[in-house]
Design a protein around this motif. Structure first.
Motif, PDB file in Angstrom:
ATOM      1  N   ARG A  31       0.818  -1.212   0.000  1.00 34.95           N
ATOM      2  CA  ARG A  31       0.000   0.000   0.000  1.00 34.95           C
ATOM      3  C   ARG A  31       0.858   1.271   0.000  1.00 34.95           C
ATOM      4  O   ARG A  31       0.329   2.379   0.013  1.00 34.95           O
ATOM      5  N   TYR A  36      -5.455   2.565  -2.709  1.00 37.95           N
ATOM      6  CA  TYR A  36      -6.074   1.290  -2.338  1.00 37.95           C
ATOM      7  C   TYR A  36      -4.992   0.215  -2.257  1.00 37.95           C
ATOM      8  O   TYR A  36      -4.036   0.208  -3.039  1.00 37.95           O
ATOM      9  N   ARG A  84      -9.196  -6.227   9.805  1.00 40.92           N
ATOM     10  CA  ARG A  84      -9.706  -4.985   9.225  1.00 40.92           C
ATOM     11  C   ARG A  84      -9.146  -4.686   7.834  1.00 40.92           C
ATOM     12  O   ARG A  84      -9.904  -4.403   6.893  1.00 40.92           O
ATOM     13  N   GLN A  85      -7.836  -4.723   7.677  1.00 39.99           N
ATOM     14  CA  GLN A  85      -7.250  -4.394   6.382  1.00 39.99           C
ATOM     15  C   GLN A  85      -7.575  -5.447   5.332  1.00 39.99           C
ATOM     16  O   GLN A  85      -7.784  -5.123   4.158  1.00 39.99           O
ATOM     17  N   GLU A  88     -11.120  -4.777   4.189  1.00 42.68           N
ATOM     18  CA  GLU A  88     -11.183  -3.593   3.324  1.00 42.68           C
ATOM     19  C   GLU A  88     -10.818  -3.961   1.887  1.00 42.68           C
ATOM     20  O   GLU A  88     -11.465  -3.522   0.928  1.00 42.68           O
ATOM     21  N   PHE A  91     -13.684  -5.914   0.347  1.00 45.43           N
ATOM     22  CA  PHE A  91     -14.842  -5.051   0.129  1.00 45.43           C
ATOM     23  C   PHE A  91     -14.623  -4.155  -1.090  1.00 45.43           C
ATOM     24  O   PHE A  91     -15.516  -4.008  -1.934  1.00 45.43           O
ATOM     25  N   VAL A  92     -13.437  -3.580  -1.201  1.00 45.96           N
ATOM     26  CA  VAL A  92     -13.139  -2.692  -2.326  1.00 45.96           C
ATOM     27  C   VAL A  92     -13.090  -3.469  -3.645  1.00 45.96           C
ATOM     28  O   VAL A  92     -13.621  -3.033  -4.670  1.00 45.96           O
ATOM     29  N   THR A 192     -17.453   1.492   7.510  1.00 42.69           N
ATOM     30  CA  THR A 192     -16.120   1.445   8.101  1.00 42.69           C
ATOM     31  C   THR A 192     -15.046   1.720   7.062  1.00 42.69           C
ATOM     32  O   THR A 192     -13.966   2.238   7.387  1.00 42.69           O
ATOM     33  N   TYR A 193     -15.328   1.406   5.800  1.00 43.32           N
ATOM     34  CA  TYR A 193     -14.302   1.464   4.757  1.00 43.32           C
ATOM     35  C   TYR A 193     -14.549   2.528   3.693  1.00 43.32           C
ATOM     36  O   TYR A 193     -13.676   2.780   2.869  1.00 43.32           O
TER      37      TYR A 193
END
Length: 383
Positions: A31, A36, A84-85, A88, A91-92, A192-193
């Motif tokens: 990253r 992203y 969490r990461q 994300e 989800f993306v 959240t994201y």
């Protein structure tokens, strides 16, 4: 160490995973140079001594849809550590969340392993093994992967099986499984994201709060966030916060003014970024006073009772020790100050936290409880 490079291979593995009670999952990504995260590797392992594989999402033509379909299978628990990461990314890229989800870091905090416990610690304490972390900071986008990289990556899901089974059994025994489920709801909430450019200014720390200055901060942050997202570059590569604040203060009118900036990157003094900066400042200058953004200062005006806040801290320490749950998971220092100031819409007073701490915290505030010290321990006394 098997690496899946085709959609068919991934589909076959996921078909086996659909038949099991859970699957452990981890990712490797980069990253530093993008807005992203760039997914470089996915690790998957089946229960017991079942198959453990690497999935190469950089392979030509490989679709992640078989994995996303597994995520949608509610009969299979998807196990992550510090998810969490990872979530994300999925989800993306796939607009999907694993359901149901189990995060061993959250579960470990509920089970008495302390705050933000690392995977290496859980491997040592639960799996009774040691991790070789020499490949932690390697470039996961380079191919071919070395054997050392593959071994490191697979260890993040093979030991996770033992950790999950241990923590799941502990939660079932203590009746706290619902506590973890409650904590994980925020991880599977799209909000959240989602980062909205219109709200990006709220993350910029400022000392000056005048209307015109904040209008400039808002519009510059909006432009920066939108540009970073559209070009997939880190927002700091557009311009950093210190440069943003300088621009909001000096309010350059043209490219010549921009060239005098001390903090603006050279690349931002021309082209699209420079044009975007000038347009953002123009919009801010034309904004009506009633439309200027205003920081939420409600909490700053609260009258905190310092003595009550100190008592709440003592109560929290006692409750955390007795329950074996990390203090910061139950309540933050800011939560305690809010409660001591009379606020009641606080996370520490809701859900499982109310059971562990919140209900007694309110009784303490209402004069229904007292605290007594005996040796090194603190006990609650009914009044």
């Amino acid at each position: 160490m098997r690496t899946l490079t085709t959609t068919q291979e991934l589909a076959e593995f996921c078909a086996a995973a659909h038949a099991g009670p859970y699957v452990t999952i981890d990712t490797e990504f980069l990253r530093e140079r993008t807005y992203y995260a760039k997914l470089c590797l996915v690790q998957l392992a089946l229960p017991d001594d079942g198959d453990a594989v690497l999935v190469d999402p950089l392979s030509d033509g490989l679709s992640m849809e078989p994995l996303y379909e597994l995520f949608r299978d509610t009969s299979v628990v998807k196990v992550f550590h510090a998810a969490r990461q990872d979530l994300e990314i999925f989800f993306v890229e796939g607009n999907v969340f694993p359901d149901p989800l189990f995060d061993t870091q959250v579960a470990a905090m509920v089970c008495g392993f302390g705050e933000q416990v690392g995977y290496e610690t859980l491997v040592r304490k639960i799996a009774k093994a040691q991790l070789d972390k020499t490949s932690r900071f390697t470039d996961w986008s380079r191919r071919p992967l070395t054997d050392a990289q593959k071994t490191y990556a697979l260890a993040d899901v093979t030991h996770l099986r033992d950790i999950y089974e241990y923590l799941a059994a502990d939660l079932e025994k203590s009746g706290r499984s619902k506590w973890v489920e409650e904590e994980l709801e925020v991880l599977t909430d799209p909000e959240t994201y989602i980062v909205r450019p219109s709200e990006a200014w709220k993350r910029v720390k400022t000392r000056t709060t005048s209307g015109k200055f904040m209008a400039a901060v808002q519009e510059l942050a909006r432009f920066r966030e939108g540009y970073a997202q559209s070009c997939n570059v880190p927002r700091s590569r557009v311009f950093k916060d210190d440069a943003l604040l300088e621009l909001a203060s000096t309010k350059p009118q043209n490219h010549q003014d921009l060239s005098r900036s001390r903090l603006l990157l050279r690349e931002a003094r021309k082209g699209e970024i420079a044009d975007g900066i000038l347009m953002a400042l123009k919009i801010a200058a034309e904004m009506k006073p009633e439309d200027h953004p205003k920081l939420d200062r409600v909490n700053e005006k609260l009258q905190v009772n310092p003595a009550l806040a100190d008592l709440l801290r003592v109560l929290l320490k006692s409750k955390a020790e007795n329950s074996g749950v990390a203090q910061k998971l139950i309540a933050t220092s800011a939560d305690l100050d809010l409660i001591a100031a009379g606020q009641r819409n606080v996370m520490a007073l809701k859900g499982w936290r109310a059971e562990v701490f919140g209900d007694d915290a309110l009784r303490l505030c209402n004069g229904e409880l007292a605290l007594a010290a005996k040796g090194s321990s603190v006990r609650v006394v009914e009044l």
